[in-house]
Scaffold this motif. Structure first.
Motif, PDB file in Angstrom:
ATOM      1  N   ALA A 120      41.211   3.042  23.930  1.00  0.00           N
ATOM      2  CA  ALA A 120      42.267   2.775  22.930  1.00  0.00           C
ATOM      3  C   ALA A 120      43.606   3.549  23.631  1.00  0.00           C
ATOM      4  N   ILE A 121      43.608   4.523  24.188  1.00  0.00           N
ATOM      5  CA  ILE A 121      44.643   4.818  25.085  1.00  0.00           C
ATOM      6  C   ILE A 121      45.156   4.098  26.269  1.00  0.00           C
ATOM      7  N   ASP A 122      44.234   3.534  26.790  1.00  0.00           N
ATOM      8  CA  ASP A 122      44.645   2.511  27.903  1.00  0.00           C
ATOM      9  C   ASP A 122      45.365   1.271  27.292  1.00  0.00           C
ATOM     10  N   LEU A 123      45.436   0.926  25.806  1.00  0.00           N
ATOM     11  CA  LEU A 123      45.974  -0.194  25.504  1.00  0.00           C
ATOM     12  C   LEU A 123      47.557   0.012  25.654  1.00  0.00           C
ATOM     13  N   SER A 124      47.893   1.460  25.371  1.00  0.00           N
ATOM     14  CA  SER A 124      49.431   1.430  25.543  1.00  0.00           C
ATOM     15  C   SER A 124      49.961   1.057  26.730  1.00  0.00           C
ATOM     16  N   GLU A 125      49.114   0.966  28.084  1.00  0.00           N
ATOM     17  CA  GLU A 125      49.517   0.604  29.181  1.00  0.00           C
ATOM     18  C   GLU A 125      50.173  -0.809  29.274  1.00  0.00           C
ATOM     19  N   PRO A 126      49.164  -1.644  28.964  1.00  0.00           N
ATOM     20  CA  PRO A 126      49.839  -3.181  28.982  1.00  0.00           C
ATOM     21  C   PRO A 126      50.879  -3.509  28.015  1.00  0.00           C
ATOM     22  N   LEU A 156      44.468   0.771  34.284  1.00  0.00           N
ATOM     23  CA  LEU A 156      43.947   1.850  34.523  1.00  0.00           C
ATOM     24  C   LEU A 156      44.482   3.031  35.388  1.00  0.00           C
ATOM     25  N   ASN A 157      45.411   2.332  36.115  1.00  0.00           N
ATOM     26  CA  ASN A 157      46.196   3.234  37.215  1.00  0.00           C
ATOM     27  C   ASN A 157      47.302   4.177  36.355  1.00  0.00           C
ATOM     28  N   SER A 158      46.671   5.000  35.561  1.00  0.00           N
ATOM     29  CA  SER A 158      47.633   5.640  34.621  1.00  0.00           C
ATOM     30  C   SER A 158      47.368   7.134  34.635  1.00  0.00           C
ATOM     31  N   ASN A 159      48.468   7.845  34.881  1.00  0.00           N
ATOM     32  CA  ASN A 159      48.300   9.230  34.469  1.00  0.00           C
ATOM     33  C   ASN A 159      47.804   9.889  33.194  1.00  0.00           C
ATOM     34  N   PHE A 160      48.026   9.128  32.302  1.00  0.00           N
ATOM     35  CA  PHE A 160      47.673   9.152  30.753  1.00  0.00           C
ATOM     36  C   PHE A 160      46.093   9.184  30.822  1.00  0.00           C
ATOM     37  N   ILE A 161      45.270   8.409  31.298  1.00  0.00           N
ATOM     38  CA  ILE A 161      44.099   8.276  31.516  1.00  0.00           C
ATOM     39  C   ILE A 161      43.539   9.142  32.329  1.00  0.00           C
ATOM     40  N   ILE A 210      44.550 -10.003  26.973  1.00  0.00           N
ATOM     41  CA  ILE A 210      43.334  -9.086  27.290  1.00  0.00           C
ATOM     42  C   ILE A 210      43.648  -7.855  25.893  1.00  0.00           C
ATOM     43  N   ASN A 211      44.864  -7.707  25.585  1.00  0.00           N
ATOM     44  CA  ASN A 211      45.168  -6.617  24.445  1.00  0.00           C
ATOM     45  C   ASN A 211      44.127  -6.509  23.240  1.00  0.00           C
ATOM     46  N   PRO A 212      43.999  -7.733  22.737  1.00  0.00           N
ATOM     47  CA  PRO A 212      42.914  -7.676  21.528  1.00  0.00           C
ATOM     48  C   PRO A 212      41.600  -7.388  21.775  1.00  0.00           C
ATOM     49  N   TYR A 213      40.949  -7.408  22.891  1.00  0.00           N
ATOM     50  CA  TYR A 213      39.895  -7.155  23.404  1.00  0.00           C
ATOM     51  C   TYR A 213      39.692  -5.929  23.776  1.00  0.00           C
ATOM     52  N   ILE A 214      40.811  -5.025  24.311  1.00  0.00           N
ATOM     53  CA  ILE A 214      40.729  -3.645  24.411  1.00  0.00           C
ATOM     54  C   ILE A 214      40.656  -2.820  23.131  1.00  0.00           C
ATOM     55  N   LEU A 215      41.433  -3.302  22.101  1.00  0.00           N
ATOM     56  CA  LEU A 215      41.408  -2.575  20.773  1.00  0.00           C
ATOM     57  C   LEU A 215      39.895  -2.941  20.118  1.00  0.00           C
ATOM     58  N   LEU A 216      39.374  -4.283  20.295  1.00  0.00           N
ATOM     59  CA  LEU A 216      37.973  -4.562  19.555  1.00  0.00           C
ATOM     60  C   LEU A 216      36.948  -3.485  20.232  1.00  0.00           C
ATOM     61  N   LEU A 217      37.119  -3.340  21.647  1.00  0.00           N
ATOM     62  CA  LEU A 217      36.031  -2.631  22.231  1.00  0.00           C
ATOM     63  C   LEU A 217      36.211  -1.244  21.854  1.00  0.00           C
TER      64      LEU A 217
END
Length: 375
Positions: free
Chosen positions: A155-161, A114-119, A181-188
């Motif tokens: 969904a945007i945060d998925l791009s970070e990992p 979550l430490n992302s400028n995009f978010i 964790i990636n699949p669960y980010i997209l599922l959520l």
């Protein structure tokens, strides 16, 4: 003004660019643009902790209740195109599930991505866009708003990992955790978006597929499987325009005409920021990113300084298209001043990093030119 690099919006830095001086004047006068932007900035800051907690609780619940994590992982890999770099073995998945069922470890990883400028930069934008639609339609549904904004931010945060795994330039000790964790980010993200309105999830899926295509082209350009051409680079920018453009559409529940106007404004603003990000990355990493507009233009002109200047001009062409969306909005729509101020901040961001490079980092330009000449 709401990201990791918010220092570039301090007074002394605002005064170094044309757009920054307009921002400073707007703040000094406390005009509609400034007060509207400040309102949504403050609103998103108040709401941010709630979003983070809902995100953490959602991911934890999905992982804890998943009795077939290997199948979940395989489904995700298949959906994103079978990218081997993101895969885990069944043994790895078993041990990672045990590890990341511990909230301390899981929440630490979520805080990192979550430490992302995009978010941080898009959170207030989504609030404003949704409010613009809600104002026009008389919609008053906080639960729908939270699900819609949460889903697209997640969904945007998925791009970070995913980027960190593929680039291997950050958080090297946690890349295996991110793969799990990636699949669960997209599922959520999908779960939350599906609980909003008809057609919204379908629009998200279409945009997500388009963004994956852009990401794939980006990867093939990076690994030189594709030639660095204008068309290929424009296609790779789907990773920006599809993500933000689709989110824009859905902030109006995918209802025309506002959905199309939001799409144009957000898609083109995202591409504009992409150019500035490439200039900033050149300074931070001391290298020209591949693929990128600076590399493309520098290669064609055999002149690095020209390459970065043309990148700035390219960013202006994207922002001009974004500004056309503002002309399609009625003058009395409450969020129009917010968007006008937002586009000023985007312009300042790009101008600031370009100025930093050409006026203060001549050593880097010299280094980049030598490396280009050797090729």
């Amino acid at each position: 003004m709401s990201g990791k690099d918010d220092y570039i919006f301090r007074k002394q830095n605002l005064l170094t660019t044309q757009s920054g001086r307009k921002i400073f004047k707007s703040g000094l006068m406390k005009d509609k643009k400034y007060t509207s932007f400040k309102f949504y900035l403050n609103k998103s800051k108040k709401e941010y902790d709630g979003f983070v907690q809902r995100y953490k609780d959602g991911i934890y619940g999905l992982i804890k209740s998943d009795s077939t994590p290997m199948q979940t992982h395989r489904d995700f890999i298949k959906e994103i195109g079978g990218t081997h770099e993101l895969e885990l073995s069944s043994q790895e998945i078993e041990s990672l599930k045990l590890k990341l069922e511990d909230p301390t470890d899981l929440f630490d990883r979520i805080n990192r991505i979550l430490n992302s400028n995009f978010i941080k930069m898009t959170f207030p934008v989504f609030y404003a866009l949704f409010d613009g639609y809600a104002e026009r339609t008389g919609l008053n549904d906080d639960k729908m708003r939270n699900n819609l904004i949460d889903g697209h931010l997640i969904a945007i945060d998925l791009s970070e990992p995913m980027d960190r795994i593929l680039d291997k330039d950050e958080d090297l000790d946690y890349l295996e955790d991110y793969k799990f964790i990636n699949p669960y980010i997209l599922l959520l993200a999908k779960q939350k978006i599906s609980e909003t309105a008809p057609g919204v999830l379908e629009e998200f899926q279409s945009g997500f597929d388009d963004a994956l295509l852009g990401q794939q082209i980006d990867y093939e350009l990076k690994t030189k499987k594709l030639e660095l051409t204008y068309d290929n680079l424009e296609q790779s920018y789907k990773k920006y325009r599809s993500v933000l453009g689709t989110a824009g559409r859905n902030m109006s529940l995918n209802q025309r005409p506002l959905s199309e106007i939001y799409y144009i404004g957000m898609a083109k603003a995202a591409e504009c920021v992409g150019c500035g990000n490439e200039i900033q990355d050149a300074i931070v990493t001391k290298g020209i990113k591949s693929p990128s507009w600076p590399l493309f233009y520098s290669s064609l002109t055999h002149d690095v300084k020209s390459g970065f200047r043309l990148t700035l001009e390219k960013s202006k062409s994207y922002l001009y298209e974004a500004s056309l969306a503002l002309e399609m909005l009625d003058n009395d729509i409450k969020i129009k001043p917010f968007l006008e101020f937002l586009f000023l901040t985007v312009s300042h961001y790009n101008e600031f990093w370009y100025r930093e490079l050409v006026t203060k980092r001549g050593d880097l330009l010299h280094k980049f030119q030598n490396e280009l000449d050797k090729k």
